[in-house]
Design a protein around this motif. Structure first.
Motif, PDB file in Angstrom:
ATOM      1  N   GLY A 404       0.786  -1.232   0.000  1.00 53.41           N
ATOM      2  CA  GLY A 404       0.000   0.000   0.000  1.00 53.41           C
ATOM      3  C   GLY A 404       0.812   1.272   0.000  1.00 53.41           C
ATOM      4  O   GLY A 404       0.262   2.361  -0.082  1.00 53.41           O
ATOM      5  N   THR A 405       2.123   1.177   0.084  1.00 57.20           N
ATOM      6  CA  THR A 405       2.958   2.381   0.073  1.00 57.20           C
ATOM      7  C   THR A 405       3.375   2.711  -1.351  1.00 57.20           C
ATOM      8  O   THR A 405       3.500   1.831  -2.204  1.00 57.20           O
ATOM      9  N   VAL A 406       3.601   3.999  -1.601  1.00 52.95           N
ATOM     10  CA  VAL A 406       4.001   4.439  -2.940  1.00 52.95           C
ATOM     11  C   VAL A 406       5.497   4.229  -3.115  1.00 52.95           C
ATOM     12  O   VAL A 406       6.295   4.685  -2.299  1.00 52.95           O
ATOM     13  N   ASP A 407       5.884   3.553  -4.177  1.00 51.02           N
ATOM     14  CA  ASP A 407       7.308   3.278  -4.437  1.00 51.02           C
ATOM     15  C   ASP A 407       7.866   4.373  -5.361  1.00 51.02           C
ATOM     16  O   ASP A 407       8.111   4.154  -6.540  1.00 51.02           O
ATOM     17  N   TYR A 408       8.050   5.578  -4.807  1.00 47.27           N
ATOM     18  CA  TYR A 408       8.506   6.697  -5.616  1.00 47.27           C
ATOM     19  C   TYR A 408       9.899   6.495  -6.214  1.00 47.27           C
ATOM     20  O   TYR A 408      10.108   6.725  -7.400  1.00 47.27           O
ATOM     21  N   PRO A 409      10.917   6.079  -5.440  1.00 56.09           N
ATOM     22  CA  PRO A 409      12.275   6.003  -5.990  1.00 56.09           C
ATOM     23  C   PRO A 409      12.389   5.076  -7.185  1.00 56.09           C
ATOM     24  O   PRO A 409      13.020   5.414  -8.185  1.00 56.09           O
ATOM     25  N   SER A 410      11.789   3.883  -7.114  1.00 56.83           N
ATOM     26  CA  SER A 410      11.939   2.954  -8.232  1.00 56.83           C
ATOM     27  C   SER A 410      11.217   3.453  -9.471  1.00 56.83           C
ATOM     28  O   SER A 410      11.690   3.277 -10.597  1.00 56.83           O
ATOM     29  N   ARG A 411      10.043   4.087  -9.268  1.00 56.58           N
ATOM     30  CA  ARG A 411       9.330   4.632 -10.415  1.00 56.58           C
ATOM     31  C   ARG A 411      10.117   5.776 -11.044  1.00 56.58           C
ATOM     32  O   ARG A 411      10.236   5.881 -12.259  1.00 56.58           O
ATOM     33  N   CYS A 412      10.665   6.644 -10.219  1.00 58.11           N
ATOM     34  CA  CYS A 412      11.406   7.811 -10.726  1.00 58.11           C
ATOM     35  C   CYS A 412      12.650   7.388 -11.487  1.00 58.11           C
ATOM     36  O   CYS A 412      13.045   8.018 -12.462  1.00 58.11           O
ATOM     37  N   ALA A 413      13.285   6.287 -11.077  1.00 56.84           N
ATOM     38  CA  ALA A 413      14.514   5.815 -11.728  1.00 56.84           C
ATOM     39  C   ALA A 413      14.273   5.377 -13.165  1.00 56.84           C
ATOM     40  O   ALA A 413      15.211   5.281 -13.957  1.00 56.84           O
ATOM     41  N   GLU A 414      13.023   5.144 -13.512  1.00 57.50           N
ATOM     42  CA  GLU A 414      12.714   4.707 -14.867  1.00 57.50           C
ATOM     43  C   GLU A 414      12.654   5.866 -15.861  1.00 57.50           C
ATOM     44  O   GLU A 414      12.521   5.642 -17.071  1.00 57.50           O
ATOM     45  N   TYR A 415      12.759   7.104 -15.375  1.00 55.48           N
ATOM     46  CA  TYR A 415      12.582   8.282 -16.226  1.00 55.48           C
ATOM     47  C   TYR A 415      13.895   9.064 -16.341  1.00 55.48           C
ATOM     48  O   TYR A 415      14.720   9.034 -15.427  1.00 55.48           O
ATOM     49  N   PRO A 416      14.066   9.787 -17.466  1.00 55.63           N
ATOM     50  CA  PRO A 416      15.287  10.590 -17.649  1.00 55.63           C
ATOM     51  C   PRO A 416      15.436  11.712 -16.624  1.00 55.63           C
ATOM     52  O   PRO A 416      16.534  12.119 -16.303  1.00 55.63           O
ATOM     53  N   SER A 417      14.289  12.252 -16.159  1.00 51.67           N
ATOM     54  CA  SER A 417      14.362  13.363 -15.219  1.00 51.67           C
ATOM     55  C   SER A 417      13.154  13.324 -14.287  1.00 51.67           C
ATOM     56  O   SER A 417      12.135  12.682 -14.571  1.00 51.67           O
ATOM     57  N   LEU A 418      13.267  14.047 -13.186  1.00 51.29           N
ATOM     58  CA  LEU A 418      12.177  14.117 -12.221  1.00 51.29           C
ATOM     59  C   LEU A 418      10.947  14.778 -12.839  1.00 51.29           C
ATOM     60  O   LEU A 418       9.807  14.367 -12.588  1.00 51.29           O
ATOM     61  N   ASP A 419      11.165  15.822 -13.660  1.00 52.17           N
ATOM     62  CA  ASP A 419      10.037  16.522 -14.278  1.00 52.17           C
ATOM     63  C   ASP A 419       9.208  15.582 -15.148  1.00 52.17           C
ATOM     64  O   ASP A 419       7.973  15.611 -15.118  1.00 52.17           O
ATOM     65  N   GLU A 420       9.895  14.743 -15.941  1.00 54.43           N
ATOM     66  CA  GLU A 420       9.163  13.819 -16.803  1.00 54.43           C
ATOM     67  C   GLU A 420       8.402  12.790 -15.977  1.00 54.43           C
ATOM     68  O   GLU A 420       7.294  12.371 -16.333  1.00 54.43           O
ATOM     69  N   TYR A 421       8.991  12.369 -14.870  1.00 57.51           N
ATOM     70  CA  TYR A 421       8.317  11.417 -13.984  1.00 57.51           C
ATOM     71  C   TYR A 421       7.048  12.041 -13.404  1.00 57.51           C
ATOM     72  O   TYR A 421       5.966  11.438 -13.421  1.00 57.51           O
ATOM     73  N   LEU A 422       7.159  13.275 -12.907  1.00 56.19           N
ATOM     74  CA  LEU A 422       6.008  13.935 -12.304  1.00 56.19           C
ATOM     75  C   LEU A 422       4.910  14.191 -13.338  1.00 56.19           C
ATOM     76  O   LEU A 422       3.711  14.082 -13.023  1.00 56.19           O
ATOM     77  N   GLN A 423       5.303  14.515 -14.561  1.00 61.58           N
ATOM     78  CA  GLN A 423       4.309  14.709 -15.619  1.00 61.58           C
ATOM     79  C   GLN A 423       3.554  13.411 -15.887  1.00 61.58           C
ATOM     80  O   GLN A 423       2.338  13.410 -16.081  1.00 61.58           O
ATOM     81  N   ASP A 424       4.298  12.309 -15.897  1.00 59.08           N
ATOM     82  CA  ASP A 424       3.670  11.011 -16.156  1.00 59.08           C
ATOM     83  C   ASP A 424       2.722  10.629 -15.015  1.00 59.08           C
ATOM     84  O   ASP A 424       1.639  10.074 -15.239  1.00 59.08           O
ATOM     85  N   VAL A 425       3.139  10.915 -13.785  1.00 59.43           N
ATOM     86  CA  VAL A 425       2.278  10.645 -12.629  1.00 59.43           C
ATOM     87  C   VAL A 425       0.992  11.454 -12.744  1.00 59.43           C
ATOM     88  O   VAL A 425      -0.121  10.937 -12.524  1.00 59.43           O
ATOM     89  N   GLU A 426       1.133  12.734 -13.107  1.00 53.88           N
ATOM     90  CA  GLU A 426      -0.054  13.588 -13.231  1.00 53.88           C
ATOM     91  C   GLU A 426      -0.977  13.084 -14.335  1.00 53.88           C
ATOM     92  O   GLU A 426      -2.204  13.072 -14.181  1.00 53.88           O
ATOM     93  N   LYS A 427      -0.402  12.668 -15.456  1.00 54.01           N
ATOM     94  CA  LYS A 427      -1.218  12.115 -16.544  1.00 54.01           C
ATOM     95  C   LYS A 427      -1.990  10.886 -16.069  1.00 54.01           C
ATOM     96  O   LYS A 427      -3.174  10.718 -16.369  1.00 54.01           O
ATOM     97  N   GLU A 428      -1.292  10.029 -15.305  1.00 49.83           N
ATOM     98  CA  GLU A 428      -1.920   8.806 -14.817  1.00 49.83           C
ATOM     99  C   GLU A 428      -3.082   9.124 -13.884  1.00 49.83           C
ATOM    100  O   GLU A 428      -4.161   8.508 -13.960  1.00 49.83           O
ATOM    101  N   ILE A 429      -2.878  10.106 -13.012  1.00 55.00           N
ATOM    102  CA  ILE A 429      -3.932  10.516 -12.086  1.00 55.00           C
ATOM    103  C   ILE A 429      -5.147  11.026 -12.855  1.00 55.00           C
ATOM    104  O   ILE A 429      -6.294  10.633 -12.597  1.00 55.00           O
ATOM    105  N   LEU A 430      -4.893  11.906 -13.817  1.00 54.12           N
ATOM    106  CA  LEU A 430      -5.995  12.516 -14.556  1.00 54.12           C
ATOM    107  C   LEU A 430      -6.734  11.493 -15.409  1.00 54.12           C
ATOM    108  O   LEU A 430      -7.971  11.492 -15.466  1.00 54.12           O
ATOM    109  N   CYS A 431      -5.984  10.627 -16.080  1.00 54.14           N
ATOM    110  CA  CYS A 431      -6.624   9.622 -16.935  1.00 54.14           C
ATOM    111  C   CYS A 431      -7.477   8.654 -16.116  1.00 54.14           C
ATOM    112  O   CYS A 431      -8.594   8.287 -16.526  1.00 54.14           O
TER     113      CYS A 431
END
Length: 467
Positions: A404-431
């Protein structure tokens, strides 16, 4: 059409004849004077569209003519003719009010460009700056700034624009260009701190094909790209010393040599520059060449920080909110009295740029078409409180581990930058929210706990808006 008239002041008959013939071929009538007293008499009795004066005259100095014209006919452009290499004299004349200068021996092509620009300048109708450029404000500082812009627009003198980051220095430079005779020619702004050092010479002056590895074709430099227009060097203090030497020569000689070329190319550009650093301090500490500083700092124009013109905050706020609303086709929100008071009391270390960022964030967070003080999230707001308010809706997403905990570090490591990761998270939330609401945006916004305006803005920002 009434023929244009020019006054030529020079004690050398050959120079006078050369100038008279050249201007005559340009359909410009000329009168000549061999000294200062004769020139003052002609200036008092006649009207001209241009004055060309030598600096060294039998009965005085050409600066006396420049000062006389500034007092008697300030709208008359006067260009000075200097001995080759007398850059200090040229700078002194422009500080006194000269339109531009040309060195001996006179290059006829350069002379014709100067004359055409000066004639265009003399025909300009004074225009109020705020109607032509988005300089917003009614404070005394802005009124003084706009008056200076109107005056400087007619000159060709280099201008050094000083001011803090985000105060609007590039906007001022663009205004000087837009109100001057070069308005129909290019305005090119270059951030000197953003160009890699090894590419600077090629970017500024261009290069020839094969001049270095990767030079697969000829490249036009910034000076040539801005031909006839204005070249604005932002953050000029970030130039390395070796590049400062080359820039100084290009400005003084009005020529550039592309990398790999044996020939120099004449250029006709007006130079404006800016930096948030104190150039005088940079010179004292040896990081900026003194000779280049004097060449760029012919006229200095200071842009006041926003905290010194607080009476402009309300006007700027309304302008920026209207701009944000127009971008997504929604009515601009109002500011509550508490929000207005918060903005009025805020220090604005980032100036107008920070105000724009604050309002953009508040625009997406506000409810019921009104921005409250809490929506502004000014720097006094604790970081954790801001985080919790902005990202409370993240609990509805499926980016969680089995416990039930959010695995932020492993998800973020999959992206070139933090900004791109956060954008993807926001897209996922909205969709996810839109799918649960069967793409009913009003219902999705309600489920997310944000306003419809905020949802629509975020969808458009992320390229998810299908309207």
């Amino acid at each position: 059409m009434t023929a244009k008239r020019a006054l030529i002041i020079d004690d050398e008959p050959d120079i006078r004849e050369l100038l008279e013939i050249t201007l005559g071929r340009m359909q410009i009538d000329t009168q000549s004077a061999a000294g200062i007293q004769q020139a003052k008499k002609l200036l008092s009795e006649n009207t001209y569209d241009l004055c060309l004066t030598d600096m060294r005259l039998p009965d005085g100095n050409g600066l006396e003519i420049v000062e006389f014209i500034q007092q008697q006919q300030p709208q008359l452009p006067v260009a000075v003719i200097t001995a080759h290499g007398s850059i200090d004299t040229a700078i002194e004349s422009m500080k006194a009010g000269a339109f531009d200068f040309i060195s001996k021996p006179v290059d006829l092509a350069t002379l014709r460009k100067l004359v055409n620009t000066a004639i265009e300048s003399s025909q300009l109708t004074p225009q109020p700056v705020p109607k032509l450029t988005p300089i917003i404000g009614e404070s005394k500082a802005i009124q003084e700034l706009t008056r200076s812009i109107e005056k400087l627009a007619r000159s060709q003198a280099p201008v050094y624009i000083s001011g803090e980051s985000g105060s609007g220095k590039e906007l001022v430079a663009h205004s000087i260009h837009d109100l001057g005779p070069r308005a129909n020619k290019p305005f090119i702004a270059v951030n000197c701190g953003a160009i890699p050092r090894e590419l600077m010479e090629s970017e500024f002056f261009g290069h020839k094909k094969g001049s270095f590895t990767g030079a697969h074709q000829d490249k036009v430099g910034l000076f040539q790209a801005a031909e006839g227009g204005t070249l604005f060097f932002d953050e000029v203090a970030d130039l390395p010393l070796d590049m400062q030497v080359k820039l100084l020569r290009a400005i003084q000689e009005k020529t550039v040599r592309p990398v790999g070329s044996a020939d120099e190319v004449s250029t006709d550009v007006r130079i404006l520059c800016a930096t948030h650093k104190h150039l005088e301090t940079e010179v004292k500490e040896g990081r900026f060449r003194q000779d280049l500083f004097y060449r760029l700092n012919v006229i200095q124009l200071a842009v006041a920080p926003l905290r010194e013109r607080r009476e402009d905050i309300a006007l700027l706020t309304q302008h920026l909110l209207n701009k944000l609303a127009n971008e997504i086709g929604l009515p601009a929100p109002k500011l509550s009295s508490s929000a207005q008071q918060s903005l009025a009391n805020y220090h604005f270390p980032g100036n107008v740029r920070e105000l724009e960022n604050i309002l953009e964030r508040a625009f997406t967070l506000c409810e019921a078409n009104e921005i409250d003080a809490g929506d502004l999230q000014l720097r006094d707001t604790p970081a954790q409180e801001t985080y919790e308010k902005t990202y409370a809706s993240n609990s509805k997403t499926n980016i969680r581990n089995t416990n039930g905990t959010v695995d932020y570090p492993s998800r973020c490591a999959e992206y070139p930058s933090l900004d791109e990761y956060l954008q993807d998270v926001e897209k996922e939330i909205l969709c996810n929210a839109l799918e649960q609401a069967r793409w009913n945006k009003t219902l999705a916004a309600k489920h997310l706990g944000i306003s419809f305006r905020s949802l629509r803005y975020r969808l458009q920002k992320l390229g998810l808006d299908d309207e």
